[in-house]
Design a protein around this motif. Structure first.
Motif, PDB file in Angstrom:
ATOM      1  N   ALA A   1       0.568  -1.254  -0.043  1.00 21.40           N
ATOM      2  CA  ALA A   1      -0.035   0.043   0.318  1.00 21.40           C
ATOM      3  C   ALA A   1       1.059   1.169   0.430  1.00 21.40           C
ATOM      4  CB  ALA A   1      -0.991  -0.433   1.168  1.00 21.40           C
TER       5      ALA A   1
ATOM      6  N   GLU B   1       2.341   2.313  -3.606  1.00 21.73           N
ATOM      7  CA  GLU B   1       1.272   2.155  -4.732  1.00 21.73           C
ATOM      8  C   GLU B   1       1.314   3.180  -4.213  1.00 21.73           C
ATOM      9  OE1 GLU B   1      -2.999   0.883  -6.098  1.00 21.73           O
ATOM     10  OE2 GLU B   1      -2.354   0.603  -4.467  1.00 21.73           O
TER      11      GLU B   1
ATOM     12  N   LYS C   1      -7.842   3.170  -8.842  1.00 19.52           N
ATOM     13  CA  LYS C   1      -8.342   2.154  -7.903  1.00 19.52           C
ATOM     14  C   LYS C   1      -7.649   1.107  -7.561  1.00 19.52           C
ATOM     15  CE  LYS C   1     -12.104  -1.440  -9.582  1.00 19.52           C
ATOM     16  NZ  LYS C   1     -13.683  -1.927  -9.467  1.00 19.52           N
ATOM     17  N   ASP C   2      -7.148  -0.022  -7.965  1.00 18.13           N
ATOM     18  CA  ASP C   2      -6.438  -1.219  -7.143  1.00 18.13           C
ATOM     19  C   ASP C   2      -5.142  -0.932  -8.386  1.00 18.13           C
ATOM     20  OD1 ASP C   2      -5.651  -3.677  -6.669  1.00 18.13           O
ATOM     21  OD2 ASP C   2      -6.264  -3.037  -4.796  1.00 18.13           O
TER      22      ASP C   2
ATOM     23  N   ARG D   1      -3.708  -3.276 -10.090  1.00 12.49           N
ATOM     24  CA  ARG D   1      -4.096  -4.071 -10.782  1.00 12.49           C
ATOM     25  C   ARG D   1      -4.770  -3.305 -12.359  1.00 12.49           C
ATOM     26  NH1 ARG D   1      -7.366  -7.745  -7.105  1.00 12.49           N
ATOM     27  NH2 ARG D   1      -9.355  -7.402  -7.438  1.00 12.49           N
TER      28      ARG D   1
END
Length: 79
Positions: A47, A50, A69-70, A72
């Motif tokens: 986290a 990212e 949003k994530d 991947r």
């Protein structure tokens, strides 16, 4: 320790991955984070990394493609 302490690592890894591709294409951000994390002795967590990639996007170091949003769901490349 400053939050941007490892940012140079992500830029260097992105340059390495772009050279490996042959041309500068988008790469999944999870790949970039994985490459950066794979060479560390201390691991603060995905986290955090990212978060730093997103900060580099906002600072104009990386371009983004997809929905952030994530990890991947979006790809990045150096500007």
């Amino acid at each position: 320790m400053d939050l941007d302490y490892r940012d140079g690592c992500f830029v260097n890894k992105a340059q390495y991955l772009h050279n490996d591709q042959g041309i500068k294409k988008y790469m999944k951000s999870v790949r970039l984070v994985g490459e950066g994390v794979g060479h560390l002795q201390q691991y603060p967590g995905d986290a955090f990394f990212e978060y730093r990639v997103r900060q580099l996007i906002m600072n104009g170091v990386f371009e983004i493609q997809g929905v952030p949003k994530d990890m991947r769901f979006y790809s990045v490349k150096l500007c």
